[in-house]
Design a protein around this motif. Sequence first.
Motif, PDB file in Angstrom:
ATOM      1  N   GLU A 112      -5.343  -3.661  -0.433  1.00 37.18           N
ATOM      2  CA  GLU A 112      -5.443  -5.031   0.069  1.00 37.18           C
ATOM      3  C   GLU A 112      -4.999  -5.100   1.534  1.00 37.18           C
ATOM      4  O   GLU A 112      -5.639  -5.748   2.365  1.00 37.18           O
ATOM      5  CB  GLU A 112      -4.592  -5.984  -0.772  1.00 37.18           C
ATOM      6  CG  GLU A 112      -5.168  -6.282  -2.124  1.00 37.18           C
ATOM      7  CD  GLU A 112      -4.281  -7.197  -2.949  1.00 37.18           C
ATOM      8  OE1 GLU A 112      -3.556  -8.027  -2.353  1.00 37.18           O
ATOM      9  OE2 GLU A 112      -4.301  -7.082  -4.186  1.00 37.18           O
ATOM     10  N   PHE A 113      -3.921  -4.405   1.836  1.00 35.23           N
ATOM     11  CA  PHE A 113      -3.418  -4.371   3.209  1.00 35.23           C
ATOM     12  C   PHE A 113      -4.445  -3.733   4.142  1.00 35.23           C
ATOM     13  O   PHE A 113      -4.700  -4.215   5.241  1.00 35.23           O
ATOM     14  CB  PHE A 113      -2.091  -3.612   3.270  1.00 35.23           C
ATOM     15  CG  PHE A 113      -1.572  -3.437   4.665  1.00 35.23           C
ATOM     16  CD1 PHE A 113      -1.031  -4.510   5.353  1.00 35.23           C
ATOM     17  CD2 PHE A 113      -1.640  -2.206   5.292  1.00 35.23           C
ATOM     18  CE1 PHE A 113      -0.561  -4.354   6.644  1.00 35.23           C
ATOM     19  CE2 PHE A 113      -1.175  -2.038   6.582  1.00 35.23           C
ATOM     20  CZ  PHE A 113      -0.634  -3.113   7.259  1.00 35.23           C
ATOM     21  N   GLU A 148      11.408  -2.973  -3.765  1.00 36.66           N
ATOM     22  CA  GLU A 148      10.087  -3.428  -4.186  1.00 36.66           C
ATOM     23  C   GLU A 148       9.184  -2.215  -4.314  1.00 36.66           C
ATOM     24  O   GLU A 148       9.232  -1.311  -3.494  1.00 36.66           O
ATOM     25  CB  GLU A 148       9.480  -4.376  -3.155  1.00 36.66           C
ATOM     26  CG  GLU A 148      10.122  -5.741  -3.148  1.00 36.66           C
ATOM     27  CD  GLU A 148       9.366  -6.700  -2.238  1.00 36.66           C
ATOM     28  OE1 GLU A 148       8.119  -6.708  -2.287  1.00 36.66           O
ATOM     29  OE2 GLU A 148      10.044  -7.410  -1.499  1.00 36.66           O
ATOM     30  N   ILE A 149       8.363  -2.231  -5.317  1.00 32.96           N
ATOM     31  CA  ILE A 149       7.430  -1.123  -5.519  1.00 32.96           C
ATOM     32  C   ILE A 149       6.084  -1.531  -4.948  1.00 32.96           C
ATOM     33  O   ILE A 149       5.561  -2.595  -5.235  1.00 32.96           O
ATOM     34  CB  ILE A 149       7.306  -0.780  -7.018  1.00 32.96           C
ATOM     35  CG1 ILE A 149       8.663  -0.314  -7.548  1.00 32.96           C
ATOM     36  CG2 ILE A 149       6.226   0.260  -7.249  1.00 32.96           C
ATOM     37  CD1 ILE A 149       8.691  -0.058  -9.030  1.00 32.96           C
ATOM     38  N   ILE A 150       5.546  -0.671  -4.100  1.00 34.70           N
ATOM     39  CA  ILE A 150       4.232  -0.902  -3.507  1.00 34.70           C
ATOM     40  C   ILE A 150       3.226  -0.043  -4.264  1.00 34.70           C
ATOM     41  O   ILE A 150       3.369   1.171  -4.358  1.00 34.70           O
ATOM     42  CB  ILE A 150       4.235  -0.539  -2.016  1.00 34.70           C
ATOM     43  CG1 ILE A 150       5.220  -1.427  -1.272  1.00 34.70           C
ATOM     44  CG2 ILE A 150       2.838  -0.672  -1.440  1.00 34.70           C
ATOM     45  CD1 ILE A 150       5.376  -1.088   0.179  1.00 34.70           C
ATOM     46  N   THR A 151       2.212  -0.721  -4.763  1.00 37.46           N
ATOM     47  CA  THR A 151       1.194  -0.004  -5.538  1.00 37.46           C
ATOM     48  C   THR A 151       0.021   0.386  -4.646  1.00 37.46           C
ATOM     49  O   THR A 151      -0.104  -0.066  -3.504  1.00 37.46           O
ATOM     50  CB  THR A 151       0.670  -0.898  -6.672  1.00 37.46           C
ATOM     51  OG1 THR A 151      -0.002  -2.019  -6.091  1.00 37.46           O
ATOM     52  CG2 THR A 151       1.799  -1.379  -7.575  1.00 37.46           C
ATOM     53  N   LYS A 152      -0.847   1.218  -5.197  1.00 34.43           N
ATOM     54  CA  LYS A 152      -2.057   1.601  -4.471  1.00 34.43           C
ATOM     55  C   LYS A 152      -2.927   0.372  -4.205  1.00 34.43           C
ATOM     56  O   LYS A 152      -3.548   0.265  -3.154  1.00 34.43           O
ATOM     57  CB  LYS A 152      -2.855   2.634  -5.268  1.00 34.43           C
ATOM     58  CG  LYS A 152      -2.231   4.006  -5.267  1.00 34.43           C
ATOM     59  CD  LYS A 152      -3.112   4.994  -6.019  1.00 34.43           C
ATOM     60  CE  LYS A 152      -2.486   6.375  -6.021  1.00 34.43           C
ATOM     61  NZ  LYS A 152      -3.338   7.358  -6.718  1.00 34.43           N
ATOM     62  N   GLU A 153      -2.942  -0.547  -5.132  1.00 35.45           N
ATOM     63  CA  GLU A 153      -3.723  -1.776  -4.960  1.00 35.45           C
ATOM     64  C   GLU A 153      -3.169  -2.606  -3.799  1.00 35.45           C
ATOM     65  O   GLU A 153      -3.928  -3.178  -3.004  1.00 35.45           O
ATOM     66  CB  GLU A 153      -3.713  -2.600  -6.258  1.00 35.45           C
ATOM     67  CG  GLU A 153      -4.586  -3.829  -6.203  1.00 35.45           C
ATOM     68  CD  GLU A 153      -6.052  -3.521  -5.940  1.00 35.45           C
ATOM     69  OE1 GLU A 153      -6.698  -4.345  -5.265  1.00 35.45           O
ATOM     70  OE2 GLU A 153      -6.562  -2.483  -6.388  1.00 35.45           O
ATOM     71  N   ASP A 154      -1.855  -2.671  -3.665  1.00 35.18           N
ATOM     72  CA  ASP A 154      -1.233  -3.366  -2.528  1.00 35.18           C
ATOM     73  C   ASP A 154      -1.678  -2.743  -1.212  1.00 35.18           C
ATOM     74  O   ASP A 154      -1.994  -3.447  -0.249  1.00 35.18           O
ATOM     75  CB  ASP A 154       0.298  -3.316  -2.621  1.00 35.18           C
ATOM     76  CG  ASP A 154       0.858  -4.106  -3.790  1.00 35.18           C
ATOM     77  OD1 ASP A 154       0.208  -5.083  -4.226  1.00 35.18           O
ATOM     78  OD2 ASP A 154       1.960  -3.738  -4.258  1.00 35.18           O
ATOM     79  N   LEU A 155      -1.699  -1.415  -1.171  1.00 34.75           N
ATOM     80  CA  LEU A 155      -2.117  -0.715   0.036  1.00 34.75           C
ATOM     81  C   LEU A 155      -3.596  -0.956   0.344  1.00 34.75           C
ATOM     82  O   LEU A 155      -3.981  -1.106   1.501  1.00 34.75           O
ATOM     83  CB  LEU A 155      -1.835   0.781  -0.090  1.00 34.75           C
ATOM     84  CG  LEU A 155      -0.355   1.176  -0.057  1.00 34.75           C
ATOM     85  CD1 LEU A 155      -0.198   2.662  -0.336  1.00 34.75           C
ATOM     86  CD2 LEU A 155       0.271   0.817   1.271  1.00 34.75           C
TER      87      LEU A 155
END
Length: 88
Positions: free
Chosen positions: A13-14, A4-11
């Motif tokens: 949100e986390f 799975e690719i984690i994007t900057k946006e995912d980070l």
Amino acid sequence: MNLEIITKEDLREFEIKLLTEIKKLVQLDGQGASKKWLKSNEVRKLLKISPGTLQNLRINGTLNFTRIGSIIYYKLEDINKLLEGGVK
């Protein structure tokens, strides 16, 4: 293998979710007013009253309490009602 690719946006949100949860924990642990139950010394500090005054509030039924062993606990909700003049 499943990647799975984690994007900057995912980070981002986390990070926001994590900071929100940490703030909740700090408020619960660091502020007596955020607790559901308070001990006698916390209530005295909050109301700025003496031990005798707190005892009188218990005796005359103005402030409800729960005793577990030798420790007396008060509901924050009851203290707020007392301050608002809504206690019997």
